[in-house]
Design a protein around this motif. Structure first.
Motif, mmCIF file in Angstrom:
data_model
loop_
_atom_site.group_PDB
_atom_site.id
_atom_site.type_symbol
_atom_site.label_atom_id
_atom_site.label_comp_id
_atom_site.label_asym_id
_atom_site.label_seq_id
_atom_site.Cartn_x
_atom_site.Cartn_y
_atom_site.Cartn_z
ATOM 1 N N THR C 33 -0.565 42.012 15.227
ATOM 2 C CA THR C 33 -1.942 41.733 14.832
ATOM 3 C C THR C 33 -1.974 40.409 14.090
ATOM 4 O O THR C 33 -1.235 40.207 13.129
ATOM 5 C CB THR C 33 -2.475 42.840 13.895
ATOM 6 N N ALA C 34 -2.827 39.510 14.573
ATOM 7 C CA ALA C 34 -2.951 38.199 13.932
ATOM 8 C C ALA C 34 -3.862 38.317 12.732
ATOM 9 O O ALA C 34 -4.937 38.898 12.819
ATOM 10 C CB ALA C 34 -3.506 37.193 14.927
ATOM 11 N N THR C 58 5.976 41.221 8.129
ATOM 12 C CA THR C 58 5.057 40.114 8.394
ATOM 13 C C THR C 58 5.869 38.870 8.708
ATOM 14 O O THR C 58 7.049 38.758 8.357
ATOM 15 C CB THR C 58 4.167 39.828 7.179
ATOM 16 N N PHE C 60 5.176 34.577 8.853
ATOM 17 C CA PHE C 60 4.189 33.521 8.632
ATOM 18 C C PHE C 60 4.336 32.393 9.657
ATOM 19 O O PHE C 60 5.346 32.288 10.367
ATOM 20 C CB PHE C 60 4.298 32.996 7.200
ATOM 21 N N GLU E 16 4.719 37.950 -2.942
ATOM 22 C CA GLU E 16 5.870 38.801 -2.658
ATOM 23 C C GLU E 16 6.933 38.625 -3.742
ATOM 24 O O GLU E 16 7.221 37.509 -4.167
ATOM 25 C CB GLU E 16 6.461 38.461 -1.286
ATOM 26 N N SER E 307 -10.292 37.827 15.834
ATOM 27 C CA SER E 307 -9.317 37.933 16.921
ATOM 28 C C SER E 307 -9.207 39.365 17.459
ATOM 29 O O SER E 307 -8.533 39.602 18.456
ATOM 30 C CB SER E 307 -7.950 37.470 16.433
ATOM 31 N N GLU E 308 -9.844 40.317 16.797
ATOM 32 C CA GLU E 308 -9.747 41.714 17.242
ATOM 33 C C GLU E 308 -10.797 42.012 18.302
ATOM 34 O O GLU E 308 -11.895 41.460 18.274
ATOM 35 C CB GLU E 308 -9.944 42.667 16.049
#
Lengths: 328, 328, 328, 328, 328, 328
Positions: C33-34, C58, C60, E16, E307-308
């Protein structure tokens, strides 16, 4: 291990960033599941808990306590030493030395209360009062049927919960719920003279006895094989039938007693085998419903913090409960 | 009374404006309810019927046949003479002479077929085939359990309907449905080797035996007192349990056999005491469902007039059924 | 990368306190998923998995593999190198080098079994047997309809799961379930002669073909746009209709074939467009139900650890399953 | 037969104790079922009716009109002469001479209104307005799709009811309901700009076209074979698909148009194949629901006697309706 | 604290391995629950959030900000300084200095938008338009009733959400939903002349006003005590009744207005006190349903990433939504 | 008309073939509906009844009693003379002279018992006991609230039924049911000390008072306009609120009292506005359920003929009831 330094599960969880911190606790072994790691080694997935909460951890076959644990049934009370650790962000201590509690330790004052939630009333006093209800049955064969059934069940009835979830789900909960129903029936029966009092009272005392078989483990209740395959309604019916036959209860009365048990859950989708079709069966299922709901109210009042206005949502009531006093 | 002049209920109803017309019929006494008129006199409300339909009428205590009727159980087959009459627009004949059929008359060829709907296959042949299924059980105690159960039920199983309404609701219907399930199991079991074949077959043969107690009256089925108070699921479980104990069936197998019966209805709201939780129980409940639905199909195909394209709406299928052949 | 050092997802998760540990695995890219970070940078949220489990991480836009991943469809099998890391307590490795498997690698023995759960029977053997069922259809146009439909679907049918959740939810599951229904129909049809055998068999072979469109991704099934907008019942109906028209199937038979597909889910709330209203449609929906439930039983027996008495709770059965043998 | 002496069904029923009274009426043959009496003779069970009610009667094969009736389809309008009679207390006339209405008689002003209930608005005017909605579609292929679909259906759409029971269940009801939805959409679409106006309008115009196949008989609607086997949702989807393909509608738009039809019933248990999953589909199903309910309100206001405060209970509203004006 | 370095919750979570990293944010105090640790010390369990998300943390009684927090109601906007930390794998910062926003800061442009999700239309403009709808009511007492009700509610109506979950669940959501219904009613009412326009419009404007009492906290909505004990349907009915009595609305009209509010939820299990039984009540409940569903569509279109292809599953629609444009 | 020759409805129906037979009866005018015949003449459709049953007949505008009837409200008790006749097979007498009963006649001993079914306990005695329960409330404002509410209702409460169908559906039924609940509460409250006794008792006494408005007609109950538009739950809440405000009951207590009434029906689909969320509300709804079910049991025991073993099926119990004594 001096008793005053023992930590409860809630205290273990409150420690922050305590990795490596040593502790000792008295805990119940709630679940033990044998698994095989991808490298072929055996290990145990364990759940320990006390009245305040529970945590899970694993123990591999090369741990010095592996063989001891293998021999212990779920529900054993243990001294547990260990060091705080976390796995995937949850408390998951490294276990050290483990030792079963002696019978004296287990029966010491407050120990059961430490390990599991229990009914607020004293178990022994409830059992004494319960027996006066058995004695109050006038009809000789109904009284004998009741007595024989409780002789057969033995201890289990005194300590079993009334449910795994929902109402009266704690030690002595089954005794407490049944006793409360008997108290309610005693005062209600004069108002409903069409109900055969001895038959209704016998039905109340026996209605949930199947739960002593449906749930197993006096300290860590889960549904037994018989519970899954037959359900407490049929198990209780079978117990009442056996006792009634032994007590030479008239077939017409035995049939009605069996019917009370088969129908007390009210609706088939709640587990009733048939709908209540006698005055006594309707009466018992309604008193059961009344006390089950009031038991949820009582527990929520006990368990909700004083500063809160509402309890958590109670699934059995489809609502949270306003816990402040009306006069406040 | 010459047989060729007997009128069926359908024929009695087809007569138009026939008040006073005398008739003779052979009918079943389906229901007899004692009532008291507003003047204090006793009378009977009666329902008579045969395979083609039914009608109701009343009979007062000053009627010469009153005492005879008082002694007759529902389900008795009778010679009935009378005169056509109507009450509130419905056929309600004035009764004349009534006489019970002799055993020879009742057993004469075609008589039962005249009185009640029956399975299309021959009852005796089905019973013979049924016994070969009992014989085919390899496991000695499972076979003995089955045999003992049918010894205890006796005749009732051979002629009972499988339901009051819904599927296989006619004479021999229970035998037919159970036999069809056994035939289906025989060919399906090799495809599902995880199912214990002897246990599943025993479960099939016994699963609905409680219906021999739930319904009473071999010719005019209605739910019995035991049927209302316990239901066929518990009654069948009790019968299987008793037979299994007598046959010294291993407790682990008996428990699974009992579970098949307790769960075969599928969903608690359809009467299951618990959900199916063994391979055998899942298998039996699915085969039961398959044959029950196909039994509704078969009956609709038999009963719908040839000139019709669709049957009446079948409640068990939530639809009417297209009854013409695909190739037509 | 030597094959013997590859770690499965389960093994990656079993490593304790392994932050920074390097690993290589062969994994399926299940979801990509972008997303856009709050600083405006693009990144991918990724899910990798194999037969033993799955994890998310994820990546990047400044990662050297970003452009490669952008071009890969979900369901691609990959060599993945990385270092163990955790995010919010869950395994979330830092990805290193990634490379698509070659076709040879993907088709190497055991590779698909490594990547995804599959039916226990061999896919090719099942497909061969499946074709004998197509050949067994006597009616020329019904056979041609079936053949044309499978020609149109092509490969997808052989490997698709029968469901995303619930029954037969794994590679080859759709083929396996349909084949098992055909086997059951073959032995049951002689017992139900009112069912048109060729029509019922055609209906069985085609009933779930819409699922090859409803689910997309041969290795990582999810519902496709067409699946969400139309559902497999309508999609399968459309496919059967198109094939039947091409095969010049008689309209009356095509209508009945379409009806089997439109009604096979049984109840509207389970997705049936109409209730079953022909003997063939009732038969097919019942055989479907039987094999779906037995498929859940079979999978639970395969997947439950040997030391366990009961499986996990199976949602489709509303119960856990007793997995020990009756004779044990 | 002079028109002014014709009696309606309501008038025939109001006659008291009129046995033998001769009458002439113009009636619709609503149902004709061929049956066989117990003596083997063929007869017809007939239902006649007009806008004011219906009655049943029988006609045997020796009646001079038997052959004429055999040739008449249900829904034929007839001159009927007869004599009043009652069977089991209900009006059941003895039929005399019967003659089909000529086309001129059938099309004479007021005749259809005499025979069946119709929408209060004029059918021709509604159809004219309906066509302006088709013309208002801007998108050429959507307009062509709509036009082609209505060309294919032809006359049936103009006169069909929108339902057998429930809402708009009368002549022109389908046209009226669809037109009312188009009017509502026209004024609502500017408020919901996220809805593609042409697509939503096309969806509205086509959403119920399957009902022209689901119901058969222009004057006496009942569900057709196709209606029972497929349902109007799938039938309408198929019609839209065929028209869209012929009009070369872009596949992405056709898919969305099909989805509107497949989902417009809202819930699977009300017949939707899938849940609405596009803005247009949600919009159409909500406008459908709005106008269906308002149609029930409008009909209850028309049909309830002026002196009544409440209508009869309306099943679609789960209530009776207060029919007096708010200002009264 | 310079505004440009403030981090949103989403940004705090994206960091993070940032343990110990200092941050400043502007956050809403969503929940504050007082608890007692096992050592007897008091502490607060806190939930902070903004439009982008939320996190929980604890604060003990020896923290310098403990007394400040004790005095703050839930829903207060705060400057929060702290250091990133994690507890059980989730973001759980150590709090530093905390300061309440001044009124000027809270009312600064963009601040409310930063703290909570809001309707896309401007609140002030919607309120202005809303008042033109009140003014458009012709009937003097209905207008006065409406005006009095909104005078009594005051500010709360302008900013309240229309729900805690489900549709229009954001700041100004209640105003937006009610306004959209008024717009829809304005264009629909000419099409349904049997609906009393002023009464229906008044019913729409007032139908959900009980939600201003059911939910409390302008910035952090939860159900109030009155909301749990009475529900918004009864609360809104009571408000309308009080206003109608004050405005001297004719009893017959007031009764109908009350009925609209009592019935607008449609079904008793969704909260309706009675079923809609007047044309106006049916109309209002249908328009409510239409706009609630379209509001879910509009929000999903706003919130789903470009984008979905599909939104997340929307519980109120039982489906995910296709969010790409039809012409794409 | 000598009293001893009066015929009850049951007696009128028992007469066979009595067309033309003259009779006199004392009957209740249950329903009067004005209709217009197809010839434009007005007529009444009438329903007359007494405790033993009911019949319908029509009366045209040229009948000498037409104007008298026009002026009579439903529920009037009448002397009715007529001649037996039948219409469509049902008793439908030709009416002769009609005269309203004088007040003395209506209040004569046994007359009300002749006209309608009543509770078995004496109405006056129940009302006296009921007042002692009001007096037993200790809390002054709760007592005043209760007293004010019953002052406002007046006579209606003493004679109203507790339901149109279901439980306690007869004269004095509402008083009887409420009194029985108060008796039960009196003995149960000491067992549930967490329940505020005065609040619960007030809640019980007031919980169903809305039914005095929901049903109208002291002798022929049907739902009133207010009953249909608001329902007894909201009507009772409004009455309690008004009385509580007048009695200056503390707002916190009034809110809880209102909540008891709003929640007493248990489930929203049975009419509850909200789920019970206080100990008192849970208690009252459970006692309500208990006595409603026992009331169905008591009525079935009274009404089932002595010779029957089971009652008719009781919809509220989903079963017929075994009415024979357990010891029989």
């Amino acid at each position: 291990m001096p008793e005053d330094t023992l930590l409860s599960v809630r205290e273990l969880k409150t420690l922050e960033n305590a990795t490596g911190h040593a502790f000792v606790s008295v805990l119940l072994l709630r679940r033990l599941t044998a698994k095989t790691a991808s490298n072929g080694n055996a290990f145990f997935s364990l759940e320990f808990g006390d009245r305040t909460g529970a945590f899970s951890c694993t123990l591999f076959s090369d741990h010095p306590q592996f063989d001891l644990l293998k021999s212990l049934p779920e529900g054993t009370a243990l001294h547990v030493a260990g060091k705080i650790d976390y796995y995937q962000g949850r408390l998951s201590p490294k276990l050290g030395k483990i030792a079963e509690l002696s019978n004296e330790e287990l029966n010491a004052p407050g120990m059961l209360d430490h390990l599991v939630e229990a009914a607020p009333e004293d178990g022994a006093a409830m059992w004494t009062e319960f027996n006066t209800f058995i004695e109050s049955i006038q009809h000789p064969e109904l009284k004998a049927t009741t007595r024989l059934a409780f002789d057969e069940i033995g201890e289990a009835f005194r300590t079993a919960p009334a449910a795994v979830q929902m109402h009266h789900a704690y030690r002595h909960g089954l005794l407490e719920h049944t006793l409360h129903m008997a108290r309610a029936a005693k005062v209600l029966l004069p108002l409903y003279p069409e109900v055969h009092a001895d038959l209704a009272l016998t039905g109340i005392l026996l209605h949930d006895t199947g739960k002593t078989i449906e749930y197993e483990g006096s300290l860590a209740a889960k549904r037994s094989r018989k519970g899954i395959l037959q359900g407490h309604v049929v198990l209780g019916y079978q117990l009442a039938r056996k006792s009634g036959l032994k007590a030479k209860l008239a077939p017409a009365l035995l049939e009605r007693l069996e019917h009370i048990i088969l129908s007390h859950q009210g609706e088939p989708e709640w587990g009733a085998a048939v709908y209540a079709a006698t005055p006594e069966a309707v009466f018992v299922s309604m008193v059961d419903n009344l006390d089950a709901k009031m038991g949820m109210v009582q527990r929520a009042l006990r368990q909700t913090a004083e500063s809160e206005e509402f309890s958590e949502r109670l699934p059995g009531l489809n609502s949270s409960l306003l816990v402040t006093k009306p006069d406040a």
